[in-house]
Each structure stands twice: as structure tokens, then as C-alpha cells.
Design a protein around this motif. Structure first.
Motif, mmCIF file in Angstrom:
data_model
loop_
_atom_site.group_PDB
_atom_site.id
_atom_site.type_symbol
_atom_site.label_atom_id
_atom_site.label_comp_id
_atom_site.label_asym_id
_atom_site.label_seq_id
_atom_site.Cartn_x
_atom_site.Cartn_y
_atom_site.Cartn_z
ATOM 1 N N UNK A 131 9.159 -1.902 -24.084
ATOM 2 C CA UNK A 131 8.196 -1.124 -23.293
ATOM 3 C C UNK A 131 8.873 0.091 -22.653
ATOM 4 N N UNK A 132 10.125 -0.126 -22.157
ATOM 5 C CA UNK A 132 10.861 0.971 -21.514
ATOM 6 C C UNK A 132 11.176 2.069 -22.534
ATOM 7 N N UNK A 133 11.603 1.678 -23.738
ATOM 8 C CA UNK A 133 11.901 2.652 -24.797
ATOM 9 C C UNK A 133 10.655 3.425 -25.193
ATOM 10 N N UNK A 134 9.515 2.754 -25.117
ATOM 11 C CA UNK A 134 8.236 3.407 -25.471
ATOM 12 C C UNK A 134 7.693 4.239 -24.314
ATOM 13 N N UNK A 135 8.428 4.246 -23.195
ATOM 14 C CA UNK A 135 8.007 5.036 -22.034
ATOM 15 C C UNK A 135 6.912 4.372 -21.226
ATOM 16 N N UNK A 136 6.656 3.078 -21.523
ATOM 17 C CA UNK A 136 5.569 2.386 -20.809
ATOM 18 C C UNK A 136 6.046 1.766 -19.500
ATOM 19 N N UNK A 137 7.370 1.606 -19.330
ATOM 20 C CA UNK A 137 7.939 1.252 -18.021
ATOM 21 C C UNK A 137 8.889 2.386 -17.661
ATOM 22 N N UNK A 138 8.691 2.945 -16.491
ATOM 23 C CA UNK A 138 9.575 4.039 -16.037
ATOM 24 C C UNK A 138 10.645 3.466 -15.110
ATOM 25 N N UNK A 139 11.827 4.059 -15.163
ATOM 26 C CA UNK A 139 12.903 3.644 -14.260
ATOM 27 C C UNK A 139 13.430 2.257 -14.593
ATOM 28 N N UNK A 140 13.613 1.986 -15.878
ATOM 29 C CA UNK A 140 14.143 0.670 -16.264
ATOM 30 C C UNK A 140 15.673 0.740 -16.316
ATOM 31 N N UNK A 141 16.300 -0.240 -15.671
ATOM 32 C CA UNK A 141 17.771 -0.255 -15.576
ATOM 33 C C UNK A 141 18.418 -0.210 -16.970
ATOM 34 N N UNK A 142 19.351 0.713 -17.123
ATOM 35 C CA UNK A 142 20.075 0.827 -18.393
ATOM 36 C C UNK A 142 19.417 1.799 -19.352
ATOM 37 N N UNK A 143 18.123 2.071 -19.132
ATOM 38 C CA UNK A 143 17.404 3.008 -20.013
ATOM 39 C C UNK A 143 17.225 4.351 -19.288
ATOM 40 N N UNK A 144 16.448 4.339 -18.221
ATOM 41 C CA UNK A 144 16.309 5.587 -17.458
ATOM 42 C C UNK A 144 16.518 5.365 -15.962
ATOM 43 N N UNK A 145 17.278 4.331 -15.643
ATOM 44 C CA UNK A 145 17.741 4.116 -14.265
ATOM 45 C C UNK A 145 19.165 3.572 -14.392
ATOM 46 N N UNK A 146 20.081 4.008 -13.504
ATOM 47 C CA UNK A 146 21.493 3.674 -13.723
ATOM 48 C C UNK A 146 21.871 2.229 -13.398
#
Ligand SMILES: Nc1ncnc2c1ncn2[C@@H]1O[C@H](COP(=O)(O)OS(=O)(=O)O)[C@@H](OP(=O)(O)O)[C@H]1O
Ligand SMILES: Nc1ncnc2c1ncn2[C@@H]1O[C@H](COP(=O)(O)OP(=O)(O)O)[C@@H](O)[C@H]1O
Length: 208
Positions: free
Chosen positions: A152-167
Motif C-alpha cells: 500500500x505504501x509503495x502504491x502511495x496509499x499510505x503516506x509516511x510509512x517507515x522505511x519508504x517515505x518516513x525515516x
């Protein structure tokens, strides 16, 4: 969100039975085992495995799992940086109480920011804060993806996911590091064994 104390005119009240007496009763030392790592790195698995092993040795422990606490104590918090900070602060305070009660408190949270983990460390007395880093590569966690959240995070459906777009900030000085050996993750009982050996060596499994 303010984490400053707002109360005034409050006083500390000591009780006749203290930590030392409780530890004697339990024949163990209260402490906090703080497990940090990416989602899917195996934090909950390790926490449960350590809890089971301690129980079988007659030691009292309690698991504070980030996901579970977000159903109650922390249900009003999301995943913005300041909400994660408050989440970790609250769990740190609860873990401190459990350790003071004489229990081996196992906290398993992503706790991605170093400053928040360090703040928890500084809450607990006598260096009884044991930081365990689940050092699993992101690719391994993402491949596991038991809840489908990375997808879901890779698909942009969860924002701010740790390791993907949150540090995620790895620990610099953790007491225990769990990592793959020759590309293979140790089995849960082996990971737990590493933690139990540490607790045993440092004297947490007996009263002093
Ligand atoms: N944006 C985002 N980033 C990371 N994780 C997310 C997010 N949204 C939901 N989840 C789910 O919440 C679980 C992590 O909660 P924590 O309380 O441990 O997180 S934190 O310490 O406050 O960062 C985490 O559980 P674990 O997989 O057990 O780590 C996820 O299932
Ligand atoms: N040592 C291990 N070896 C293989 N698979 C594991 C191991 N530890 C955990 N897992 C698996 O990885 C997934 C994520 O584990 P979990 O404990 O839920 O991680 P976290 O709490 O960090 O999100 C689960 O499917 C779990 O069964």
C-alpha cells in the motif's frame, strides 16, 4: 502536541514497599527490553518468544506492543513525527512503571527516531534499558509484508510509512543487535536466546 508538564503544586509520595523488595519477591531485576526496527522486521515475534521463554523460567514479564497499544492507550495517535514521539514517550513511561514494579518489560515498537528512544533510555534508572535492534534489511521486511502495508505504501496509499517515505534511524549504541547470518534470519527461539543470554549474564534473572 505538548509533552511539557502542566501540573503545579504536586508532590512525590513514597511507599513503604519499594522496588528492591518487589525484586526480591520476584527473584529478578526490573528492566526494559526495548525492541526497535522496521515494520515486519520481527519485533512482535521476538517479544513473544522472549516472553514465553522468561515465563517458562518462572520470570515475570509483560509485552508492550506498539500495534496493540494503538488499540487503547494510544488510539488517539497517528503516524506524524510528533504523534510517533508522543506514542513512544507514553510507552516509555509505562515501561518505566513496569520495570519499577520489578517486571522485565518488553516494548516492541518501530520507534524510528533516535532521539525518542534515547529519551526513553534516560527515563529508566540504573542503565536497565536494553535496546535491541532488529537489523533486518528493508527488502526482507518488504518481502514478508504480512499485513500488506508495504504494498500500500509503495502504491502511495499510505503516506509516511517507515522505511519508504518516513525515516528509520538505526541505533548507534544498542546493547543487542539481531541480524541475518549468511543471508538467513535466525529462528525466533534463537533470537530470543540471544536476549535471554544477555539478561542472564547481566544478572537480571536473579534478585541482588
Ligand atoms: N505510516 C506507518 N508507518 C509505520 N507503521 C505503520 C504506519 N501505518 C500503520 N502502521 C502500522 O503500525 C505499526 C507501528 O506502530 P508503532 O506504534 O510501533 O509505530 S511508531 O513506533 O510510533 O513509529 C506497524 O506495525 P509493525 O508492523 O508491527 O511494526 C504497522 O502495522
Ligand atoms: N526469525 C524469523 N524468521 C522468519 N520469519 C520471521 C521471523 N521473525 C518474524 N518472522 C515473520 O515476519 C513477519 C513479521 O514479523 P513481526 O513479528 O510481525 O514483525 P514486526 O512486529 O516487526 O512488524 C511475520 O510473518 C513473522 O512470522
Amino acid at each position: 502536541m505538548s509533552t511539557l508538564g502542566n501540573s503545579t503544586n504536586i508532590f512525590w509520595h513514597d511507599c513503604a514497599v519499594g522496588k528492591v523488595e518487589r525484586q526480591k519477591l520476584l527473584n529478578q531485576q526490573g528492566c526494559v527490553v526495548w525492541i526497535t526496527g522496521l515494520s515486519g522486521s520481527g519485533k512482535s515475534t521476538l517479544a513473544c518468544s522472549v516472553g514465553r521463554e522468561l515465563h517458562s523460567r518462572g520470570k515475570l514479564s509483560y509485552v508492550l506492543d506498539g500495534d496493540n497499544l494503538r488499540h487503547g492507550l494510544n488510539k488517539n495517535l497517528g503516524f506524524k513525527p510528533e504523534e510517533r514521539t508522543e506514542n513512544i514517550r507514553r510507552v516509555g513511561e509505562v515501561a518505566k512503571l513496569f520495570a519499577d514494579a520489578g517486571l522485565i518489560c518488553i516494548a516492541s515498537l518501530i520507534s524510528p527516531y533516535r532521539k525518542d528512544r534515547d529519551a526513553c533510555r534516560s527515563m529508566v534508572p540504573d542503565a536497565s534499558f536494553i535496546e535491541v535492534f532488529m537489523n533486518m534489511p528493508l527488502e526482507v521486511c518488504e518481502l514478508r509484508d504480512p499485513k500488506g502495508l508495504y504494498k500500500l505504501a509503495r502504491a502511495g496509499k499510505i503516506k509516511g510509512f517507515t522505511g519508504i517515505d518516513d525515516p528509520y534511524e538505526p541505533p548507534l549504541n544498542c546493547e543487542i543487535e539481531i541480524r541475518q547470518k549468511d543471508g538467513i534470519c535466525p529462528a525466533p527461539c534463537e533470537m530470543a536466546g540471544q536476549v535471554i543470554s544477555y539478561l542472564d549474564e547481566k544478572g537480571y534473572l536473579h534478585a541482588h
